[in-house]
Design an enzyme around this catalytic site. Structure first.
Site, short mmCIF file in Angstrom:
data_model
loop_
_atom_site.label_atom_id
_atom_site.label_comp_id
_atom_site.label_asym_id
_atom_site.label_seq_id
_atom_site.Cartn_x
_atom_site.Cartn_y
_atom_site.Cartn_z
N CYS A 1 0.85 -1.19 0.00
CA CYS A 1 0.00 0.00 0.00
C CYS A 1 0.89 1.24 0.00
CB CYS A 1 -0.89 0.02 1.24
SG CYS A 1 -2.01 -1.40 1.34
N LEU B 1 -3.99 -1.36 -1.74
CA LEU B 1 -4.04 -2.52 -2.60
C LEU B 1 -4.63 -3.63 -1.75
CD1 LEU B 1 -3.25 -3.90 -5.33
CD2 LEU B 1 -1.17 -4.65 -4.19
N ASN C 1 2.08 -0.27 5.95
CA ASN C 1 2.26 -0.92 4.66
C ASN C 1 3.07 -2.18 4.93
OD1 ASN C 1 2.86 -1.65 2.01
ND2 ASN C 1 4.52 -0.17 1.83
N GLY C 2 2.53 -3.33 4.62
CA GLY C 2 3.28 -4.55 4.83
C GLY C 2 2.41 -5.75 5.06
N THR D 1 23.88 0.41 -11.45
CA THR D 1 23.44 -0.98 -11.58
C THR D 1 21.97 -1.16 -11.19
OG1 THR D 1 24.07 -3.27 -11.12
CG2 THR D 1 24.16 -1.76 -9.26
N ARG E 1 19.96 -0.11 -14.33
CA ARG E 1 20.07 -1.14 -15.37
C ARG E 1 19.15 -2.33 -15.08
NH1 ARG E 1 26.59 -1.88 -15.59
NH2 ARG E 1 27.15 0.07 -16.63
#
Length: 562
Positions: free
Chosen positions: A2, A50, A75-76, A338, A341
């Site tokens: 969320c 969500l 959130n979790g 990185t 990428r």
């Protein structure tokens, strides 16, 4: 997964400030709530949902009749909420796993609360009766959290920094927006004015320490102790399987990212096995991305055929990848080379999952390289002890690199990520093993992890022993890696003169290559003056590397040329 957002002591109109909360709407596409705090007209919560558990009563901030003075925005996922209920006799009002935070806090305060949660979390807890605000974040920072606290006591908290950088306040916020440290909680006093004052910041868990919540785990005690190899291998299997099992908690469809490397393949194989055991009545969808005939696509195809998943392939073309760079950097809030990428492929496969399937809860293999010494440069470690220290350093910095990438690229498309390799119990056990056991052996990294699953027939042998391939390289062909493709394009976009003057323009973490300069320009366009979010670039150690890609290292070249 969320999006959480909260303000305390705002000088500006909250309806204007609320616009900042909409910057993280992607994290919760199902519902949104904006709620003022009773008695504090300049304090409020914002929440993007969500819906993964309790479709009916899952909105936040969570408030229950038993504790009318407590407000929770989190959130979790808390995997041991049922075990905690059983142990302490908690009377839950909803089916939301996070409700346990209110009960734990009421029972034993913030220290016990943070320490007893088995899961991934970032939360804001308000206690109006005692005039306290608490912030906390899980051990590895799997769930993100940012905060800004001004000298005059205005506090802003958000899942992503983009929800805080445009807040209005009488004093300049400047670059004080910063990530909240993983494995910590903070206590703040709430004044009658709605402003806050920080009291203490406490580290409640280190990755090496066995977590307090072990007593509430589904596997209470390992069958055998000691460090003989067969015992260790058995314990690794038991704890990893347990890590995957507890993460099956969901009311939405489960899927799995599958690069064909060891980590994601192990996750997918164990996940599918456990889904069958508990009679989940839909096939596991697995997802791979790469250019035509890239190493990852070919390997993932083999794994999917072996385990019997419903496999999806996303073909990456160069133009699509390059076009995504700016939106990826905006989502990530970093300019690390990185990370960017590797994020492009993950961002595009997440986009596909959201548009073309109904999988929402997505398993992935993040954390294994750091934990099990999977990076190729570990072959060059001067000693097992130094390799062990490096492993711990990487785990502590995950929230700046791989965990950041995995969260933002999936959350950008409203997906929820689950990472069993970062299970608190599994990681603390693995780190407790003798350093000599954990190093690469016979020229093979993650040797102990591979050996532990050798006789299980979970994976084809060539996948179980497949050498490390960085995600950003594996999605391209062997002949030309993804980073080379990016560099060829960027060489045409950045003038030599700009690079020469890079240190003057960007004195902190100055770009050394055109690629790095290009990413930094985009980052500064969206997050000007906030380069300190990245303390340093991710680079391999013990080797004279000028590029973070594994394909530039001597060990990789010799392995592929054999």
């Amino acid at each position: 997964m969320c999006g959480i957002w909260a303000l305390f002591g705002s000088d500006e109109c909250l309806s204007v400030q609320c616009l900042s909360a909409m910057k993280i709407a992607h994290r919760g596409p199902d519902a949104f709530r904006f709620e003022n705090v009773n008695g504090f007209t300049n304090c409020c919560f914002g929440f993007h949902r969500l819906a993964v558990v309790d479709q009916l009563y899952g909105m936040q901030p969570i408030r229950v009749k038993k504790f009318p003075y407590l407000w929770l925005c989190y959130n979790g996922e808390i995997y041991n909420f049922k075990q905690l209920q059983k142990q302490f006799g908690f009377d839950y009002q909803t089916l939301v796993d996070g409700e346990v935070i209110l009960h734990l806090y009421n029972r034993g305060g913030i220290e016990q609360t943070a320490s007893m949660l088995d899961g991934v979390f970032a939360f804001i807890l308000l206690d109006t009766a005692n005039r306290k605000v608490f912030l906390a974040r899980d051990t590895y920072g799997v769930r993100p959290l940012f905060k800004v606290l001004t000298d005059d006591g205005f506090l802003g908290v958000c899942s992503e920094a983009k929800g805080l950088i445009n807040l209005k306040h009488s004093t300049s916020l400047c670059s004080k927006v910063e990530p909240f440290l993983p494995g910590h909680y903070e206590v703040l006093d709430l004044k009658p004015s709605g402003k806050v004052a920080s009291v203490e910041l406490v580290k409640f868990h280190s990755c090496k320490d066995e977590p307090l919540h072990v007593a509430c785990d589904t596997v209470e005690a390992l069958p055998s102790a000691g460090f003989d190899l067969e015992t260790v291998k058995s314990n690794i299997r038991i704890l990893f399987e347990n890590a995957v099992r507890k993460r099956l908690m969901a009311h939405r469809r489960i899927g799995c990212l599958l690069s064909g490397g060891l980590d994601s393949s192990l996750v997918a194989a164990v996940l599918l096995k456990l889904m069958k055991e508990i009679n989940i009545n839909y096939p596991l969808q697995t997802f791979a991305i790469g250019m035509e005939n890239s190493p990852d696509l070919l390997a993932a195809r083999k794994v999917a055929a072996h385990i019997g998943s419903e496999h999806h392939e996303v073909i990456l073309n160069t133009e699509e990848g390059i076009q995504a760079i700016e939106e990826v950097i905006f989502s990530l809030e970093t300019y690390d080379i990185t990370t960017i990428r590797a994020s492009i492929g993950m961002y595009l496969v997440s986009k596909y999952i959201r548009k073309k399937t109904d999988s929402v809860v997505i398993f992935s293999g993040e954390g294994s390289d750091e934990l099990t010494q999977g990076y190729i440069y570990f072959h060059k470690a001067p000693s097992p002890e130094e390799a062990a220290e490096e492993s711990e350093r990487l785990l502590k910095e995950l929230y700046l690199f791989d965990v950041l990438r995995a969260d933002r690229t999936t959350a950008a498309h409203g997906l929820e990520l689950r990472v069993p390799f970062l299970d608190h119990r599994f990681t603390s056990y693995y780190l407790s093993l003798p350093a000599e056991l954990r190093i690469p052996k016979n020229g093979i990294e993650k040797y102990l992890l591979r050996l532990s699953f050798e006789d299980c027939n979970l994976l084809p042998k060539e996948i179980l022993w497949r050498p490390k391939e960085a995600f950003s390289d594996g999605i391209a062909s062997v002949k030309k890696s993804w980073f080379s493709i990016l560099q060829d394009y960027i060489d045409q976009q950045v003038d030599d003169l700009l690079l020469e003057k890079a240190e003057e323009k960007y004195p902190f973490n100055p770009p050394k290559t055109k690629e790095s300069y290009y990413y930094r320009q985009i980052f500064e366009k969206h997050y000007s003056g906030r380069s300190s979010w990245l303390p340093h670039y991710w680079m391999p150690r013990w080797v004279k590397a000028t590029d973070p890609s594994a394909r530039t290292l001597k060990h990789y070249k010799s392995a592929t040329q054999e």
